[in-house]
Scaffold this motif. Structure first.
Motif, PDB file in Angstrom:
ATOM      1  N   ALA A  79     -19.126  72.120  -0.428  1.00 25.55           N
ATOM      2  CA  ALA A  79     -18.855  72.548  -1.636  1.00 25.55           C
ATOM      3  C   ALA A  79     -20.162  72.540  -2.735  1.00 25.55           C
ATOM      4  CB  ALA A  79     -17.576  71.775  -2.404  1.00 25.55           C
ATOM      5  N   LYS A  80     -20.868  71.545  -2.700  1.00 30.48           N
ATOM      6  CA  LYS A  80     -21.942  71.201  -3.506  1.00 30.48           C
ATOM      7  C   LYS A  80     -23.273  72.118  -3.184  1.00 30.48           C
ATOM      8  CE  LYS A  80     -25.101  67.301  -5.225  1.00 30.48           C
ATOM      9  NZ  LYS A  80     -26.129  67.875  -4.628  1.00 30.48           N
ATOM     10  N   MET A  81     -23.216  72.375  -1.903  1.00 35.11           N
ATOM     11  CA  MET A  81     -24.215  72.929  -1.335  1.00 35.11           C
ATOM     12  C   MET A  81     -24.277  74.175  -1.593  1.00 35.11           C
ATOM     13  SD  MET A  81     -24.653  70.727   2.293  1.00 35.11           S
ATOM     14  CE  MET A  81     -25.271  72.222   3.135  1.00 35.11           C
ATOM     15  N   ASN A  82     -23.110  74.988  -1.929  1.00 35.81           N
ATOM     16  CA  ASN A  82     -22.916  76.361  -2.060  1.00 35.81           C
ATOM     17  C   ASN A  82     -22.338  76.504  -3.419  1.00 35.81           C
ATOM     18  OD1 ASN A  82     -23.282  77.711   0.855  1.00 35.81           O
ATOM     19  ND2 ASN A  82     -22.256  75.503   1.290  1.00 35.81           N
ATOM     20  N   GLY A  83     -22.767  76.179  -4.586  1.00 38.14           N
ATOM     21  CA  GLY A  83     -22.480  76.319  -6.032  1.00 38.14           C
ATOM     22  C   GLY A  83     -21.310  75.592  -6.246  1.00 38.14           C
ATOM     23  N   GLY A  84     -20.407  74.863  -6.002  1.00 45.72           N
ATOM     24  CA  GLY A  84     -19.350  74.183  -6.258  1.00 45.72           C
ATOM     25  C   GLY A  84     -19.694  72.745  -6.383  1.00 45.72           C
ATOM     26  N   GLY A  85     -18.657  71.863  -6.299  1.00 45.47           N
ATOM     27  CA  GLY A  85     -18.715  70.574  -6.541  1.00 45.47           C
ATOM     28  C   GLY A  85     -17.473  69.981  -6.755  1.00 45.47           C
ATOM     29  N   GLU A  86     -17.358  68.770  -7.404  1.00 43.74           N
ATOM     30  CA  GLU A  86     -16.149  67.831  -7.561  1.00 43.74           C
ATOM     31  C   GLU A  86     -15.040  68.630  -8.420  1.00 43.74           C
ATOM     32  OE1 GLU A  86     -19.220  64.736  -7.597  1.00 43.74           O
ATOM     33  OE2 GLU A  86     -18.938  66.974  -8.166  1.00 43.74           O
TER      34      GLU A  86
END
Length: 345
Positions: A180-187
Motif C-alpha cells: 500500500a505504502k509503495m503505491n501511494g497509500g499507507g495505514e
C-alpha cells in the motif's frame, strides 16, 4: 489450493494458578510469549537462572502475538498470565485494553527511547526488521540473483515458492502495508495493498503460514524458497546451518518491536517486572542478538562485528519504517476479515 497455517490454542486450564491473596509472592510465574526458537532461547538462557535467583517456577506458554492477546481477552477479570511478550502492534492493543501494568524500576537511562512505551506500560526487548528471507543455495542453483525488493514477491518465476504469514501475524500485515505504502497509500489507505496481494502476489504463494516451525519445514523440504519474515526468525534459522539470508528491501524494511509487559491484576506478581528487566540486561541482550537476531535496546550493549550481520543495528535501525499502530489497530479487524475473504481463500 493454498496451504493454510493453523495454530493450536493452548488450553486455558493449563494456566491455572494455585495461589491465595494472602501469599506475598506467587510460587509460579506464567509467561506467555513466542514459540519456536525464541522459546528455546528463553528456557535455556533466561528462565533457568531466573528461577534459581528468585526461587520460583516459570511456566512458559508459547503462542503467536494474536494468540496471546486473545488469551488476555478471554481471561479478562481473571488473568492467569503474569508477563506477556508480543509484537508491538498487539502490545499497543493490550495497553489500550488495560491489560498491562507499569514496569517497575525500569532502567530508563540505559534504554533507547524507541524501546519505551507510554508510561512504561511495556518495553521493547529487541528490535526486529521485517523483510525477505531466501534460500541462497536454491537461488544459486537456479542462477537467480538475490531478491532486492518487495516487488520481487510479484515475479511469476516464484510461483508456488513463496511463504507469507497471514494477516493476523505482524509479518503478513506488514506485507500488505508495504505494498500500500509503495503505491501511494499507507495505514489509512490500503486499497493498493489488497489489489496487489490479490492480483500479483497471491498466485505465487505456496502457503500463508503463521507457524515458525512449519515455515522452516517448508524451506527444508525444498517446497519454499522465498518468504517474508523478520531478522530474528531468519537469524535463528541460519544458525542451524541452513543456507538462508535476510534482505533489507530497497523500499525499506519495517520495524517490529518484540515487547513485554507485566499483566495488571489484583495481587499481581511482584517479580513480573523483574523477569522483564532480566531480558534487558546486556548479557541477555547479546544472547538475543546472537541466537535470535534482535537489535539490542540497551545502549550499554557492545555489539561484536560478527553478530551484527542481520540485526537492525546502527544505520539499518535508523532507516526502518515505523508504522502508525494507532491507525492500524483501528482497522485491523476489518482488514483481517477482508484478507480472509479476498486474499487467503
Amino acid at each position: 489450493m493454498k496451504i493454510s497455517g493453523l495454530f493450536t490454542a493452548v488450553s486455558l486450564a493449563a494456566l491455572v494458578v494455585s495461589a491465595t491473596p494472602a501469599m506475598a509472592q506467587q510460587k509460579t510465574l506464567y509467561v506467555a510469549g513466542y514459540g519456536g526458537s525464541f522459546e528455546k532461547t528463553m528456557r535455556d538462557e533466561v528462565i533457568s537462572d531466573f528461577e534459581k535467583k528468585h526461587g520460583v517456577k516459570v511456566e512458559y506458554v508459547a503462542g503467536n502475538s494474536t494468540d496471546t492477546l486473545a488469551k488476555l481477552q478471554a481471561q479478562k477479570g481473571n488473568q492467569q498470565i503474569d508477563v506477556a511478550i508480543v509484537d508491538d502492534g498487539p502490545m499497543y492493543q493490550a495497553i489500550e485494553l488495560g491489560f498491562c501494568g507499569q514496569v517497575q524500576n525500569l532502567p530508563t537511562a540505559d534504554l533507547y527511547d524507541t524501546a519505551r512505551f507510554k508510561d512504561d506500560r511495556a518495553v521493547a526487548v529487541g528490535f526486529v526488521a521485517t523483510g525477505l528471507m531466501y534460500n541462497k543455495k536454491f537461488f544459486e542453483e537456479k542462477g537467480w540473483a538475490a531478491p532486492t525488493s518487495w516487488n520481487d514477491l510479484k515475479d511469476p518465476k516464484y510461483k508456488g515458492l513463496i511463504v507469507i504469514p497471514p494477516i493476523n501475524n505482524t509479518y503478513g500485515l506488514y506485507t500488505l502495508l508495504m505494498f500500500a505504502k509503495m503505491n501511494g497509500g499507507g495505514e489509512k489507505n490500503v486499497e493498493a495493498g489488497f489489489d496487489i496481494m490479490k492480483k500479483d502476489v497471491n498466485p505465487n504463494v505456496l502457503a500463508y503460514e503463521p507457524s515458525p516451525g512449519k515455515m522452516t519445514e517448508l524451506f527444508q523440504s525444498g517446497q519454499a524458497a522465498l518468504a517474508v519474515w523478520g531478522t530474528g526468525r531468519v537469524q535463528s534459522f541460519a544458525n542451524t546451518g541452513f543456507p538462508v539470508d535476510f534482505v533489507y528491501p530497497k523500499e525499506g524494511a519495517v520495524s517490529l518491536l518484540a515487547s513485554a509487559c507485566p499483566i495488571e491484576k489484583p495481587n499481581a506478581s511482584p517479580i513480573a517486572s523483574e523477569f522483564i528487566k532480566a531480558m534487558l540486561e546486556p548479557k541477555i541482550q547479546l544472547i538475543l542478538l546472537k541466537d535470535y537476531g534482535y537489535g539490542p535496546v540497551n545502549k550499554k550493549v557492545e555489539v561484536p562485528a560478527e553478530l551484527g550481520k542481520m540485526a537492525p543495528i546502527g544505520e539499518r535501525a535508523a532507516s526502518l519504517y515505523n508504522p502508525d499502530w494507532t491507525s492500524i489497530n483501528a482497522k485491523r479487524d476489518e482488514w483481517t476479515k477482508r484478507w480472509n475473504r479476498e486474499v487467503e481463500r
